[in-house]
Design a protein around this motif. Structure first.
Motif, PDB file in Angstrom:
ATOM      1  N   PRO A  69      -1.433  -4.962   4.713  1.00 30.09           N
ATOM      2  CA  PRO A  69      -0.418  -4.730   3.678  1.00 30.09           C
ATOM      3  C   PRO A  69       0.765  -3.954   4.238  1.00 30.09           C
ATOM      4  CG  PRO A  69      -2.263  -3.231   3.390  1.00 30.09           C
ATOM      5  CD  PRO A  69      -2.673  -4.201   4.467  1.00 30.09           C
ATOM      6  N   SER A  70       1.915  -4.152   3.621  1.00 31.01           N
ATOM      7  CA  SER A  70       3.081  -3.370   4.024  1.00 31.01           C
ATOM      8  C   SER A  70       3.021  -1.994   3.360  1.00 31.01           C
ATOM      9  CB  SER A  70       4.372  -4.090   3.628  1.00 31.01           C
ATOM     10  OG  SER A  70       4.408  -4.312   2.225  1.00 31.01           O
ATOM     11  N   LEU A  71       3.522  -0.988   4.046  1.00 34.61           N
ATOM     12  CA  LEU A  71       3.534   0.371   3.505  1.00 34.61           C
ATOM     13  C   LEU A  71       4.775   0.542   2.635  1.00 34.61           C
ATOM     14  CD1 LEU A  71       2.110   3.136   3.543  1.00 34.61           C
ATOM     15  CD2 LEU A  71       3.616   3.757   5.455  1.00 34.61           C
ATOM     16  N   VAL A  72       4.555   0.814   1.340  1.00 27.75           N
ATOM     17  CA  VAL A  72       5.646   1.030   0.384  1.00 27.75           C
ATOM     18  C   VAL A  72       5.402   2.386  -0.259  1.00 27.75           C
ATOM     19  CG1 VAL A  72       6.840   0.189  -1.664  1.00 27.75           C
ATOM     20  CG2 VAL A  72       5.862  -1.450  -0.040  1.00 27.75           C
ATOM     21  N   GLU A  73       6.059   3.405   0.267  1.00 26.28           N
ATOM     22  CA  GLU A  73       5.798   4.759  -0.206  1.00 26.28           C
ATOM     23  C   GLU A  73       6.172   4.929  -1.678  1.00 26.28           C
ATOM     24  OE1 GLU A  73       7.689   7.416   2.501  1.00 26.28           O
ATOM     25  OE2 GLU A  73       6.367   6.895   4.177  1.00 26.28           O
ATOM     26  N   ASP A  74       7.203   4.229  -2.118  1.00 27.26           N
ATOM     27  CA  ASP A  74       7.589   4.295  -3.535  1.00 27.26           C
ATOM     28  C   ASP A  74       6.969   3.123  -4.286  1.00 27.26           C
ATOM     29  OD1 ASP A  74       8.740   5.094  -5.872  1.00 27.26           O
ATOM     30  OD2 ASP A  74      10.743   4.347  -5.399  1.00 27.26           O
ATOM     31  N   LEU A  96       0.859  -1.182   0.000  1.00 23.90           N
ATOM     32  CA  LEU A  96       0.000   0.000   0.000  1.00 23.90           C
ATOM     33  C   LEU A  96       0.902   1.240   0.000  1.00 23.90           C
ATOM     34  CD1 LEU A  96      -2.971   1.158   0.604  1.00 23.90           C
ATOM     35  CD2 LEU A  96      -2.281   1.062   3.006  1.00 23.90           C
ATOM     36  N   CYS A  97       0.509   2.270  -0.775  1.00 23.60           N
ATOM     37  CA  CYS A  97       1.364   3.459  -0.869  1.00 23.60           C
ATOM     38  C   CYS A  97       1.176   4.402   0.314  1.00 23.60           C
ATOM     39  CB  CYS A  97       1.115   4.201  -2.172  1.00 23.60           C
ATOM     40  SG  CYS A  97      -0.422   5.164  -2.200  1.00 23.60           S
ATOM     41  N   ARG A  98      -0.039   4.446   0.868  1.00 18.11           N
ATOM     42  CA  ARG A  98      -0.319   5.340   1.996  1.00 18.11           C
ATOM     43  C   ARG A  98      -1.580   4.872   2.722  1.00 18.11           C
ATOM     44  NH1 ARG A  98      -1.654   8.514  -2.586  1.00 18.11           N
ATOM     45  NH2 ARG A  98       0.376   9.504  -2.461  1.00 18.11           N
ATOM     46  N   TRP A  99      -1.670   5.243   3.984  1.00 17.49           N
ATOM     47  CA  TRP A  99      -2.884   4.970   4.746  1.00 17.49           C
ATOM     48  C   TRP A  99      -3.793   6.200   4.697  1.00 17.49           C
ATOM     49  CZ3 TRP A  99      -4.377   0.340   6.036  1.00 17.49           C
ATOM     50  CH2 TRP A  99      -3.419  -0.663   6.243  1.00 17.49           C
TER      51      TRP A  99
END
Length: 260
Positions: free
Chosen positions: A132-137, A113-116
């Motif tokens: 989900p894991s947070l993946v900003e990129d 996920l890119c953002r919450w």
């Protein structure tokens, strides 16, 4: 003749009302295996949900179709997979970033996920973990099996020029899933049936939603859940009661899949 039975998971085997797989559905899975049927779990969920699915069903299926056909596995072996083309994803990401919309999906790095946002939190409060894991990129991820936009039905208009390029499914009021038009559960079904030389005249499928339409069309006997989509029920050869009403058991007995 060996039977092949395909099961959707959410709101088919697993009830989102009671948040469980009814004991009667577990009974059916055991009886079908004992009778020698080949059993396949076909879901929009990803590989991360396998442990939860096995825990809820008390069962390990002969094969798994994940992500609406994007990933097909037997045991730990991937027997078929395909990814989303990156041709249009940059436009999707540009719009989502400009609007502060969360996006993510099932990728080669797992569920990400890119953002919450309020909408993504609402979705994952309703879905069973793992989160989900947070993946900003997120844009840098090389392989995306299934793309997810955390948007309402009304917000789909922001992406109106792009969505026709995909098959879409809405598993939650704030979640829109996208896969290529070439994908679908039937794609994985064909791989499995050809691999094991399974007879289509003895194939069955249980489902409830829009993403089950191609699955039900690919078998000889199609079963839609009573609380499922109207479109699915219109093409099904049999309507089963809802999961919490022992629908899997009652349909299986009526169709002669298991003894009464």
């Amino acid at each position: 003749m060996r039977r092949t039975v395909f099961f959707d998971f959410d709101n088919t085997l697993y009830s989102h009302k009671s948040k469980t797989v009814p004991p009667s559905a577990r009974k059916v899975l055991g009886a079908l295996r004992e009778a020698g049927s080949f059993l396949v779990l076909a879901t929009g969920r990803g590989l991360e949900s396998k442990e939860m699915i096995m825990q809820e069903t008390g069962f390990d299926f002969d094969a798994y179709i994940y992500l609406n056909g994007q990933l097909v596995m037997e045991g730990d072996e991937i027997i078929a997979e395909q990814y989303i083309s990156i041709d249009n994803t940059s436009r999707i990401f540009d719009i989502a970033d400009a609007e502060g919309i969360a996006y993510g999906g099932f990728t080669c790095r797992g569920q990400a996920l890119c953002r919450w946002t309020d909408k993504s939190r609402a979705v994952w409060n309703d879905f069973n973990p793992p989160l989900p894991s947070l993946v900003e990129d997120f844009r840098a991820i090389e392989k995306i099996y299934l793309l997810q936009l955390y948007i309402s039905k009304e917000e789909e208009s922001l992406f109106s020029s792009i969505l026709p390029d995909y098959v879409t499914n809405r598993p939650h009021e704030f979640l829109l899933s996208l896969i290529p038009k070439s994908a679908g559960k039937a794609l994985g079904m064909n791989v499995i049936m050809n691999r094991h030389n399974l007879d289509r005249s003895a194939s069955y499928a249980f489902g409830d939603g829009y993403n089950d339409v191609d699955m039900l069309k690919a078998v000889s006997t199609s079963i839609a859940m009573e609380d499922g989509s109207e479109e699915l029920k219109s093409i099904a050869s049999f309507i089963a009661p809802a999961a919490d009403d022992d629908g899997i058991l009652r349909a299986s007995m009526s169709l002669g899949l298991i003894a009464e």
